[in-house]
Design an enzyme around this catalytic site. Structure first.
Site, PDB file in Angstrom:
ATOM      1  N   ASP A  92       1.358   7.066   2.033  1.00 29.36           N
ATOM      2  CA  ASP A  92       1.897   8.276   1.393  1.00 29.36           C
ATOM      3  C   ASP A  92       3.064   8.787   2.239  1.00 29.36           C
ATOM      4  O   ASP A  92       2.940   9.783   2.951  1.00 29.36           O
ATOM      5  CB  ASP A  92       0.790   9.340   1.285  1.00 29.36           C
ATOM      6  CG  ASP A  92      -0.399   8.830   0.489  1.00 29.36           C
ATOM      7  OD1 ASP A  92      -0.299   8.764  -0.750  1.00 29.36           O
ATOM      8  OD2 ASP A  92      -1.407   8.446   1.117  1.00 29.36           O
ATOM      9  N   HIS A 148      -9.574   0.650  -1.449  1.00 26.11           N
ATOM     10  CA  HIS A 148      -9.563   1.301  -0.143  1.00 26.11           C
ATOM     11  C   HIS A 148     -10.967   1.170   0.427  1.00 26.11           C
ATOM     12  O   HIS A 148     -11.955   1.472  -0.266  1.00 26.11           O
ATOM     13  CB  HIS A 148      -9.227   2.786  -0.283  1.00 26.11           C
ATOM     14  CG  HIS A 148      -7.778   3.082  -0.527  1.00 26.11           C
ATOM     15  ND1 HIS A 148      -7.066   2.544  -1.562  1.00 26.11           N
ATOM     16  CD2 HIS A 148      -6.908   3.877   0.157  1.00 26.11           C
ATOM     17  CE1 HIS A 148      -5.821   2.994  -1.508  1.00 26.11           C
ATOM     18  NE2 HIS A 148      -5.696   3.816  -0.475  1.00 26.11           N
ATOM     19  N   GLU A 187     -11.374   3.062   5.828  1.00 26.27           N
ATOM     20  CA  GLU A 187     -10.364   4.009   6.335  1.00 26.27           C
ATOM     21  C   GLU A 187     -11.150   5.097   7.079  1.00 26.27           C
ATOM     22  O   GLU A 187     -11.155   5.130   8.299  1.00 26.27           O
ATOM     23  CB  GLU A 187      -9.553   4.590   5.176  1.00 26.27           C
ATOM     24  CG  GLU A 187      -8.511   5.614   5.610  1.00 26.27           C
ATOM     25  CD  GLU A 187      -7.822   6.335   4.439  1.00 26.27           C
ATOM     26  OE1 GLU A 187      -8.376   6.330   3.322  1.00 26.27           O
ATOM     27  OE2 GLU A 187      -6.742   6.927   4.678  1.00 26.27           O
ATOM     28  N   HIS A 229       0.853  -1.198   0.000  1.00 22.32           N
ATOM     29  CA  HIS A 229       0.000   0.000   0.000  1.00 22.32           C
ATOM     30  C   HIS A 229       0.883   1.240   0.000  1.00 22.32           C
ATOM     31  O   HIS A 229       1.259   1.761   1.048  1.00 22.32           O
ATOM     32  CB  HIS A 229      -0.933  -0.030   1.230  1.00 22.32           C
ATOM     33  CG  HIS A 229      -1.988   1.028   1.218  1.00 22.32           C
ATOM     34  ND1 HIS A 229      -3.175   0.901   1.919  1.00 22.32           N
ATOM     35  CD2 HIS A 229      -2.053   2.237   0.599  1.00 22.32           C
ATOM     36  CE1 HIS A 229      -3.917   1.985   1.738  1.00 22.32           C
ATOM     37  NE2 HIS A 229      -3.249   2.833   0.950  1.00 22.32           N
TER      38      HIS A 229
HETATM   39  N1  HPA Z   1      -6.932   7.086   1.092  1.00 18.99           N
HETATM   40  C1  HPA Z   1      -7.605   7.376  -0.010  1.00 18.99           C
HETATM   41  N2  HPA Z   1      -7.018   7.866  -1.089  1.00 18.99           N
HETATM   42  C2  HPA Z   1      -5.702   8.067  -1.089  1.00 18.99           C
HETATM   43  C3  HPA Z   1      -4.952   7.790   0.035  1.00 18.99           C
HETATM   44  C4  HPA Z   1      -5.601   7.265   1.186  1.00 18.99           C
HETATM   45  O1  HPA Z   1      -5.021   6.972   2.237  1.00 18.99           O
HETATM   46  N3  HPA Z   1      -3.673   8.125  -0.280  1.00 18.99           N
HETATM   47  C5  HPA Z   1      -3.672   8.559  -1.551  1.00 18.99           C
HETATM   48  N4  HPA Z   1      -4.904   8.542  -2.037  1.00 18.99           N
HETATM   49 ZN    ZN Z   2      -3.930   4.642   0.368  1.00 13.67          ZN
END
Ligand code: HPA
Ligand code: ZN
Length: 349
Positions: free
Chosen positions: A281, A199, A202, A19
């Site tokens: 990131d 994703h 989150e 990731h």
């Molecule tokens: N979540 C959703 N989109 C994203 C993320 C994330 O953590 N990082 C880069 N794009």
């Molecule tokens: Zn991500």
């Protein structure tokens, strides 16, 4: 070797990163270097000012800065340099394979063609393999704040490059953009024989994790930590051995789990879920893969055996074949044993 050396064993262990958004590895120094190269003026005076802007209240506040900084990525060479810089850092952290997200729709908005993006990234992958011995694969992510029709158009643009795309994913703002919005385009990706990931869980609810599995047919969930709010779902993730690509520093910096001592990773692990640790990131969240492992270990110390499981999971959850996974898992166990962290010994701690 005593338990005090677990940190060294973890840093040197072979790992897979599952990731990582390549655009999220754009360090402020490189942002300014590419801005100069491409004649772009940034709305920040210098690297320190850009770093100071990395204060996030939620996912969207991060995405605003992340998308703004991608403005400096213009040419294939830019994408190649970005990839090579990431792979150098990954290699330093023991990463032997990385499955790397990219966001072509962000670049298309600025008139940067799919061929430029993929051409540059694959050139970077080749050079990274040659210079650093890390193998990499690309996962094309659709932006969930845009429409499914736009995702379908992006898939059409990607068709000439299918050989260079290992799978498809879904990222960007999660709240209000449920997995079901992308059911047809994900079905199309699967019909092309490509693995899909998304994703989910989150910032979005546990129900999005369920939908990513049942509606999108994913073989891995990115983040997924809000599954912890639904015990039946946690049980199901464990039974399915559905991997979660957890990103602790990201969760902390985006206020998803502001105190890492309360992060659900240990609970998910104890429940038998196939959890992995990743960086998301890293240029924005304070560190690459080993920094994420160290942050977890500082907040909620895990045993050598638990770490062996988490890192072994990263091989298990990869898009590679079983023989490759088994060979690396054996090397990983040997690395722990050579460091005095024999599995039997570790289990008794
Ligand atoms: N979540 C959703 N989109 C994203 C993320 C994330 O953590 N990082 C880069 N794009
Ligand atoms: Zn991500």
């Amino acid at each position: 070797m005593a338990i005090a050396d677990l940190g060294a064993v973890l840093r040197g262990a072979p790992k897979v990163e599952l990731h990582i958004h390549i655009e999220g590895s754009l360090e402020p120094e490189m942002t300014f270097a590419l801005a100069r190269r491409n004649g772009i003026t940034l709305p920040y005076a210098d690297v320190a000012a850009l770093r100071a802007a990395q204060q996030f209240t939620d996912l969207q506040s991060f995405l605003d800065l992340y998308y703004a900084c991608t403005a400096v990525l213009r040419t294939a060479e830019d994408f190649q340099d970005l990839m090579l810089a990431y792979l150098a850092r990954a290699a330093a952290d023991g990463v032997v394979r990385a499955e790397i997200f990219f966001d072509p729709q962000v670049h298309a908005e600025r008139g940067v063609a799919m061929a430029t993006v993929i051409g540059g990234l694959t050139a970077g992958l080749r050079e990274g393999q040659r210079q650093h011995g890390v193998e990499g694969a690309l996962i094309l992510c659709f932006l969930r704040h845009l429409s499914e029709a736009e995702a379908e158009q992006t898939l059409q643009q990607a068709l000439p490059f299918l050989d260079q795309i290992a799978g498809f994913g879904l990222d960007s703002g999660e709240a209000g953009n449920p997995p079901g919005k992308f059911s047809r385009v994900f079905a199309a990706c699967r019909a092309l024989g490509k693995p899909v990931v998304a994703h989910a869980g989150e910032e979005g609810p546990a129900a999005y994790v369920r939908d990513a599995i049942d509606v999108l047919g994913v073989q891995r969930i990115d983040h997924g930590i809000r599954a912890i709010e639904d015990p039946a779902l946690v049980q199901r993730l464990a039974a399915l051995q559905m991997p979660l690509t957890v990103c602790p520093l990201s969760n902390q910096r985006l206020q998803v789990s502001p105190d890492l001592r309360e992060h659900p990773l240990p609970q998910l692990l104890a429940a038998g879920v196939c959890v992995t640790v990743n960086s998301d990131d890293p240029a924005y969240f304070g560190g690459y893969l080993n920094a994420n492992i160290a942050a977890v270990q500082a907040a909620t110390p895990l045993t050598a055996h638990q770490w062996l499981t988490i890192i072994s999971n990263s091989f298990q959850a990869s898009l590679r074949d079983d023989a490759w996974k088994a060979a690396w898992q054996a090397r990983l166990a040997a690395h722990f044993a050579e460091g005095g962290m024999l599995p039997a010994e570790a289990r008794s701690r």
